[in-house]
Design a protein around this motif. Structure first.
Motif, short mmCIF file in Angstrom:
data_model
loop_
_atom_site.label_atom_id
_atom_site.label_comp_id
_atom_site.label_asym_id
_atom_site.label_seq_id
_atom_site.Cartn_x
_atom_site.Cartn_y
_atom_site.Cartn_z
N SER A 15 -51.07 12.64 -5.04
CA SER A 15 -51.68 13.16 -3.81
C SER A 15 -50.77 14.14 -3.09
O SER A 15 -51.21 15.22 -2.65
N ARG A 16 -49.48 13.79 -2.96
CA ARG A 16 -48.54 14.70 -2.28
C ARG A 16 -48.37 16.01 -3.04
O ARG A 16 -48.29 17.08 -2.44
N ARG A 17 -48.35 15.93 -4.35
CA ARG A 17 -48.19 17.15 -5.14
C ARG A 17 -49.43 18.03 -5.04
O ARG A 17 -49.33 19.26 -4.97
N LYS A 18 -50.61 17.44 -5.04
CA LYS A 18 -51.83 18.23 -4.88
C LYS A 18 -51.86 18.92 -3.52
O LYS A 18 -52.26 20.09 -3.41
N ASP A 19 -51.43 18.21 -2.48
CA ASP A 19 -51.38 18.82 -1.16
C ASP A 19 -50.38 19.97 -1.12
O ASP A 19 -50.64 21.03 -0.52
N GLU A 20 -49.22 19.78 -1.76
CA GLU A 20 -48.22 20.85 -1.78
C GLU A 20 -48.75 22.08 -2.51
O GLU A 20 -48.57 23.21 -2.05
N ILE A 21 -49.41 21.85 -3.64
CA ILE A 21 -49.97 22.98 -4.40
C ILE A 21 -51.05 23.67 -3.59
O ILE A 21 -51.13 24.91 -3.56
N TYR A 22 -51.88 22.89 -2.91
CA TYR A 22 -52.97 23.48 -2.13
C TYR A 22 -52.44 24.36 -1.00
O TYR A 22 -52.96 25.45 -0.75
N HIS A 23 -51.37 23.90 -0.33
CA HIS A 23 -50.82 24.68 0.78
C HIS A 23 -50.02 25.89 0.30
O HIS A 23 -49.83 26.84 1.07
N GLN A 24 -49.55 25.86 -0.94
CA GLN A 24 -48.81 27.00 -1.47
C GLN A 24 -49.72 28.06 -2.08
O GLN A 24 -49.27 29.19 -2.29
N MET A 25 -50.95 27.71 -2.38
CA MET A 25 -51.82 28.64 -3.09
C MET A 25 -52.10 29.95 -2.34
O MET A 25 -52.04 31.03 -2.96
N PRO A 26 -52.41 29.94 -1.04
CA PRO A 26 -52.70 31.22 -0.37
C PRO A 26 -51.57 32.24 -0.48
O PRO A 26 -51.79 33.39 -0.86
N ASP A 27 -50.34 31.83 -0.16
CA ASP A 27 -49.21 32.75 -0.22
C ASP A 27 -48.91 33.19 -1.66
O ASP A 27 -48.64 34.37 -1.91
N ALA A 28 -48.98 32.24 -2.60
CA ALA A 28 -48.67 32.58 -4.00
C ALA A 28 -49.71 33.55 -4.57
O ALA A 28 -49.35 34.52 -5.24
N HIS A 78 -58.64 27.72 3.10
CA HIS A 78 -57.51 27.02 3.71
C HIS A 78 -57.58 27.09 5.23
O HIS A 78 -57.32 26.10 5.93
N LYS A 79 -57.95 28.25 5.74
CA LYS A 79 -58.07 28.41 7.19
C LYS A 79 -59.17 27.51 7.75
O LYS A 79 -59.00 26.88 8.80
N GLN A 80 -60.30 27.45 7.07
CA GLN A 80 -61.40 26.61 7.53
C GLN A 80 -61.02 25.13 7.50
O GLN A 80 -61.38 24.37 8.42
N ASN A 81 -60.30 24.71 6.46
CA ASN A 81 -59.88 23.31 6.39
C ASN A 81 -58.89 22.96 7.50
O ASN A 81 -58.95 21.86 8.08
N VAL A 82 -58.00 23.88 7.81
CA VAL A 82 -57.05 23.65 8.91
C VAL A 82 -57.78 23.54 10.24
O VAL A 82 -57.49 22.67 11.07
N GLU A 83 -58.75 24.43 10.47
CA GLU A 83 -59.53 24.37 11.71
C GLU A 83 -60.34 23.08 11.79
O GLU A 83 -60.47 22.48 12.88
N GLU A 84 -60.86 22.63 10.66
CA GLU A 84 -61.61 21.37 10.66
C GLU A 84 -60.73 20.19 11.02
O GLU A 84 -61.11 19.30 11.78
N LYS A 85 -59.50 20.17 10.46
CA LYS A 85 -58.57 19.10 10.78
C LYS A 85 -58.17 19.14 12.25
O LYS A 85 -58.00 18.09 12.89
#
Length: 306
Positions: free
Chosen positions: A152-165, A259-266
């Motif tokens: 779970s932590r690795r999936k979250d890290e990958i998800y948050h790194q995807m936009p910049d990468a 990613h932006k929409q998910n952050v706003e939802e949270k």
């Protein structure tokens, strides 16, 4: 006296296990030493000599011990494939057999600890055995919880790194680099779980694996829907001869917007989640502070009325 006997028995059992492992792997150790001497690996020998005690002694010994216990672990082909996929998603560089052996060892240790606690508390043998069964369950549950948590932590890290990468990858391709060169540039300029996976893809391609197979293995290792979508788009662009630059731009914009929409939802959910700690911890304190000075006056007024 019984503790000394148990300690001596444990030392004797450890020596027997070590001798058995040494006999089991002696031929392989001799072959590895001969290969090192034949290849004149003086640098690696010097690095091994300068390595820490855990790297030189504990790690090889633990690997041998896990390999020995792995022979007694019944694991079907389906379960082995599933566990291998989970280990790749958790970025654990260990075979499914060795990991199952590690879980078995942890369960045995927890069971022994449970039985020892029962003996120290003076419980009857049946209760001590029950403590041991609880220890076995605790070892299995702890290992599964740790594995799921890492995934779970690795999936979250990958998800948050995807936009910049993906932005950097898209800009590199738009600047004139090929996909493989852009991937290499992203690996050099960034770091993280997703970057390590990109590095693995780059190495596999450089070793002769096709881009399609390397990207499919990337999606399998990450186990993320976003990565699977990205891989499918890249492979489809390769098959249809479309421009990878446009595909990367679209994927980068889509991932960043998602990613932006998910952050706003949270962020919108935070106000609802904050009600529970406010009701439990903040409001009672405020009531005590506000109504505390008035309590003696209220009690005195009620007493005078009586």
């Amino acid at each position: 006296m019984k503790y000394i006997s148990a300690l001596l028995f444990g030392v004797f059992f450890g020596c027997i296990v070590y001798m058995g492992l040494d006999l089991l792997y002696r031929k392989r150790i001799i072959i590895n030493k001969r290969l090192r001497m034949a290849m004149n690996q003086s640098d690696s020998d010097e690095a091994d000599a300068n390595a820490s005690f855990s790297a030189r002694i504990l790690k090889p010994l633990s690997n041998r011990l896990l390999g020995f216990f792995a022979m007694f672990v019944p694991l079907s082909a389906t379960a082995q494939e599933k566990l291998t996929a989970q280990l790749m998603q958790a970025e654990i560089r260990m075979s499914a057999k060795n990991y199952s052996a590690a879980v078995l060892l942890l369960s045995i240790v927890c069971a022994g600890a449970g039985v020892l606690v029962g003996q120290l508390l003076g419980k009857p043998p049946l209760t001590s055995a029950l403590f041991g069964a609880v220890g076995i369950y605790a070892g299995v549950a702890l290992s599964r919880f740790q594995l799921k948590g890492k995934i779970s932590r690795r999936k979250d890290e990958i998800y948050h790194q995807m936009p910049d990468a993906l932005d950097l990858l898209s800009v590199s391709v738009a600047a004139g680099l090929g996909f493989d060169q852009a991937l290499s540039y992203v690996v050099r300029k960034s770091e993280g779980a997703l970057i390590r996976e990109f590095d693995t893809v780059q190495r596999e391609i450089s070793l002769g694996r096709s881009r399609k197979e390397a990207m499919e293995r990337l999606a399998e290792r990450c186990g993320s829907i976003e990565i699977q979508t990205f891989v499918s788009a890249i492979l489809q662009a390769d098959e249809m001869g479309a421009s990878i630059k446009n595909v990367l731009q679209i994927q980068a914009a889509t991932i960043r917007e998602t990613h932006k929409q998910n952050v706003e939802e949270k962020m919108q959910k935070l106000s609802v989640k904050m009600l529970i700690p406010m009701v439990l911890f903040i409001f009672p304190v405020l009531l005590i502070v506000l109504l505390g000075p008035a309590v003696p006056s209220i009690i005195q007024a009620l007493g005078s009325m009586g």
